[in-house]
Design a protein around this motif. Structure first.
Motif, PDB file in Angstrom:
ATOM      1  N   GLU A  15       0.828  -1.206   0.000  1.00 53.99           N
ATOM      2  CA  GLU A  15       0.000   0.000   0.000  1.00 53.99           C
ATOM      3  C   GLU A  15       0.863   1.257   0.000  1.00 53.99           C
ATOM      4  O   GLU A  15       1.997   1.238   0.478  1.00 53.99           O
ATOM      5  CB  GLU A  15      -0.935   0.017   1.221  1.00 53.99           C
ATOM      6  CG  GLU A  15      -0.206  -0.027   2.552  1.00 53.99           C
ATOM      7  CD  GLU A  15      -1.171   0.037   3.742  1.00 53.99           C
ATOM      8  OE1 GLU A  15      -1.969   0.983   3.794  1.00 53.99           O
ATOM      9  OE2 GLU A  15      -1.121  -0.851   4.604  1.00 53.99           O
ATOM     10  N   PRO A  16       0.325   2.341  -0.528  1.00 51.05           N
ATOM     11  CA  PRO A  16       1.059   3.611  -0.492  1.00 51.05           C
ATOM     12  C   PRO A  16       0.942   4.234   0.895  1.00 51.05           C
ATOM     13  O   PRO A  16       0.164   3.770   1.725  1.00 51.05           O
ATOM     14  CB  PRO A  16       0.332   4.465  -1.534  1.00 51.05           C
ATOM     15  CG  PRO A  16      -1.067   3.940  -1.529  1.00 51.05           C
ATOM     16  CD  PRO A  16      -0.967   2.470  -1.195  1.00 51.05           C
ATOM     17  N   LEU A  17       1.703   5.272   1.143  1.00 47.88           N
ATOM     18  CA  LEU A  17       1.603   5.999   2.402  1.00 47.88           C
ATOM     19  C   LEU A  17       0.743   7.233   2.196  1.00 47.88           C
ATOM     20  O   LEU A  17       0.742   7.820   1.120  1.00 47.88           O
ATOM     21  CB  LEU A  17       3.008   6.430   2.864  1.00 47.88           C
ATOM     22  CG  LEU A  17       4.032   5.302   3.010  1.00 47.88           C
ATOM     23  CD1 LEU A  17       5.366   5.874   3.485  1.00 47.88           C
ATOM     24  CD2 LEU A  17       3.536   4.237   3.961  1.00 47.88           C
ATOM     25  N   ARG A  18       0.015   7.595   3.234  1.00 51.53           N
ATOM     26  CA  ARG A  18      -0.772   8.831   3.136  1.00 51.53           C
ATOM     27  C   ARG A  18       0.187  10.006   2.936  1.00 51.53           C
ATOM     28  O   ARG A  18      -0.075  10.910   2.158  1.00 51.53           O
ATOM     29  CB  ARG A  18      -1.582   9.027   4.419  1.00 51.53           C
ATOM     30  CG  ARG A  18      -2.514  10.209   4.373  1.00 51.53           C
ATOM     31  CD  ARG A  18      -3.519  10.144   5.511  1.00 51.53           C
ATOM     32  NE  ARG A  18      -4.359   8.960   5.400  1.00 51.53           N
ATOM     33  CZ  ARG A  18      -4.794   8.247   6.441  1.00 51.53           C
ATOM     34  NH1 ARG A  18      -4.453   8.586   7.661  1.00 51.53           N
ATOM     35  NH2 ARG A  18      -5.549   7.188   6.256  1.00 51.53           N
ATOM     36  N   LYS A  19       1.318   9.929   3.629  1.00 54.51           N
ATOM     37  CA  LYS A  19       2.327  10.976   3.517  1.00 54.51           C
ATOM     38  C   LYS A  19       3.692  10.293   3.465  1.00 54.51           C
ATOM     39  O   LYS A  19       3.992   9.465   4.336  1.00 54.51           O
ATOM     40  CB  LYS A  19       2.236  11.890   4.743  1.00 54.51           C
ATOM     41  CG  LYS A  19       3.185  13.068   4.702  1.00 54.51           C
ATOM     42  CD  LYS A  19       2.979  13.977   5.917  1.00 54.51           C
ATOM     43  CE  LYS A  19       3.905  15.182   5.767  1.00 54.51           C
ATOM     44  NZ  LYS A  19       3.946  16.027   6.939  1.00 54.51           N
ATOM     45  N   ILE A  20       4.521  10.611   2.459  1.00 51.88           N
ATOM     46  CA  ILE A  20       5.839   9.978   2.399  1.00 51.88           C
ATOM     47  C   ILE A  20       6.678  10.428   3.596  1.00 51.88           C
ATOM     48  O   ILE A  20       6.450  11.498   4.156  1.00 51.88           O
ATOM     49  CB  ILE A  20       6.579  10.291   1.076  1.00 51.88           C
ATOM     50  CG1 ILE A  20       6.948  11.772   0.974  1.00 51.88           C
ATOM     51  CG2 ILE A  20       5.766   9.837  -0.126  1.00 51.88           C
ATOM     52  CD1 ILE A  20       7.916  12.069  -0.164  1.00 51.88           C
ATOM     53  N   VAL A  21       7.626   9.584   3.987  1.00 56.56           N
ATOM     54  CA  VAL A  21       8.492   9.912   5.122  1.00 56.56           C
ATOM     55  C   VAL A  21       9.887  10.179   4.577  1.00 56.56           C
ATOM     56  O   VAL A  21      10.611   9.259   4.194  1.00 56.56           O
ATOM     57  CB  VAL A  21       8.513   8.774   6.153  1.00 56.56           C
ATOM     58  CG1 VAL A  21       9.397   9.145   7.330  1.00 56.56           C
ATOM     59  CG2 VAL A  21       7.096   8.459   6.622  1.00 56.56           C
ATOM     60  N   THR A  22      10.252  11.446   4.523  1.00 52.37           N
ATOM     61  CA  THR A  22      11.529  11.830   3.920  1.00 52.37           C
ATOM     62  C   THR A  22      12.696  11.490   4.830  1.00 52.37           C
ATOM     63  O   THR A  22      12.556  11.385   6.050  1.00 52.37           O
ATOM     64  CB  THR A  22      11.570  13.342   3.641  1.00 52.37           C
ATOM     65  OG1 THR A  22      11.458  14.031   4.895  1.00 52.37           O
ATOM     66  CG2 THR A  22      10.430  13.763   2.725  1.00 52.37           C
ATOM     67  N   LEU A  23      13.865  11.332   4.207  1.00 53.24           N
ATOM     68  CA  LEU A  23      15.081  11.104   4.982  1.00 53.24           C
ATOM     69  C   LEU A  23      15.300  12.236   5.972  1.00 53.24           C
ATOM     70  O   LEU A  23      15.732  12.013   7.104  1.00 53.24           O
ATOM     71  CB  LEU A  23      16.278  11.001   4.025  1.00 53.24           C
ATOM     72  CG  LEU A  23      17.631  10.802   4.700  1.00 53.24           C
ATOM     73  CD1 LEU A  23      17.665   9.518   5.508  1.00 53.24           C
ATOM     74  CD2 LEU A  23      18.740  10.805   3.660  1.00 53.24           C
ATOM     75  N   GLU A  24      14.959  13.443   5.549  1.00 49.78           N
ATOM     76  CA  GLU A  24      15.108  14.599   6.425  1.00 49.78           C
ATOM     77  C   GLU A  24      14.302  14.427   7.713  1.00 49.78           C
ATOM     78  O   GLU A  24      14.808  14.656   8.812  1.00 49.78           O
ATOM     79  CB  GLU A  24      14.666  15.862   5.673  1.00 49.78           C
ATOM     80  CG  GLU A  24      14.953  17.135   6.436  1.00 49.78           C
ATOM     81  CD  GLU A  24      14.456  18.371   5.689  1.00 49.78           C
ATOM     82  OE1 GLU A  24      13.634  18.217   4.765  1.00 49.78           O
ATOM     83  OE2 GLU A  24      14.902  19.474   6.052  1.00 49.78           O
TER      84      GLU A  24
END
Length: 156
Positions: free
Chosen positions: A106-115
């Motif tokens: 499944e996709p994420l509601r919000k991507i989790v950036t490396l930052e």
DNA sequence: GCCAACGTTGGC
DNA sequence: GCCAACGTTGGC
């Protein structure tokens, strides 16, 4: 049941590419690092959960969830002399390199950036932060839960 | 495109 | 088995 982070360059193979596979599975081949190989060959099991991470782009990030659809088996691309992953030392008896199959989850509601990962003090021990070059990384259950929370996904 | 980190190779 | 040279990864 294990948790993982798999890295890929989206220009090479992206989360969308995985989603668009007819059966949503894809052999994860071409891994040519011994530590990553050992994880694929010895530890990864069907049903393990995978954080799908896009690297080598302006905003590297965990972009989706996948799962292991087939446990480690010999990476046949190592024996194809015309392919870019050819290894002359690999043979049927001694494959050297292994791959797994991954399935779109499944996709994420919000991507989790490396930052954002780097900013979270609970995630500083992730190999992603300290040893960013490892392409197949184990993730603890706690890290998994934190990242899914950051992504707006319910439960592990 | 630069460069630091680091894994791998090969001469000795 | 050491270690310098080399190649690759990946963030910036």
């Amino acid at each position: 049941m294990n948790y993982w982070l798999f890295k890929t360059e989206p220009g090479c193979f992206s989360f969308e590419d995985l989603k668009n596979r007819p059966d949503s599975t894809e052999p994860w081949d071409g891994v040519r690092n011994f530590q990553a190989r050992n994880f694929l060959r010895d530890t990864a099991q069907v049903g393990d959960r995978v954080l799908f991470y896009h690297s080598n782009i302006p905003e590297p990030a965990v972009v989706g969830l996948a799962e292991i659809a087939r446990a480690g088996y010999p990476d046949s691309t190592a024996r194809n002399p015309h392919g870019e992953h050819f290894d002359p030392k690999a043979s049927l008896e001694n494959p050297i390199w292994y791959m797994v199959d991954v399935r779109y989850s499944e996709p994420l509601r919000k991507i989790v950036t490396l930052e954002r990962i780097k900013q979270n003090p609970l995630l500083v021990d992730m190999p992603l932060v300290k040893r960013s070059r490892l392409s197949i990384q184990p993730v603890t259950e706690n890290e998994w839960r934190i990242i899914l929370t950051m992504a707006g996904v319910d439960g592990p």
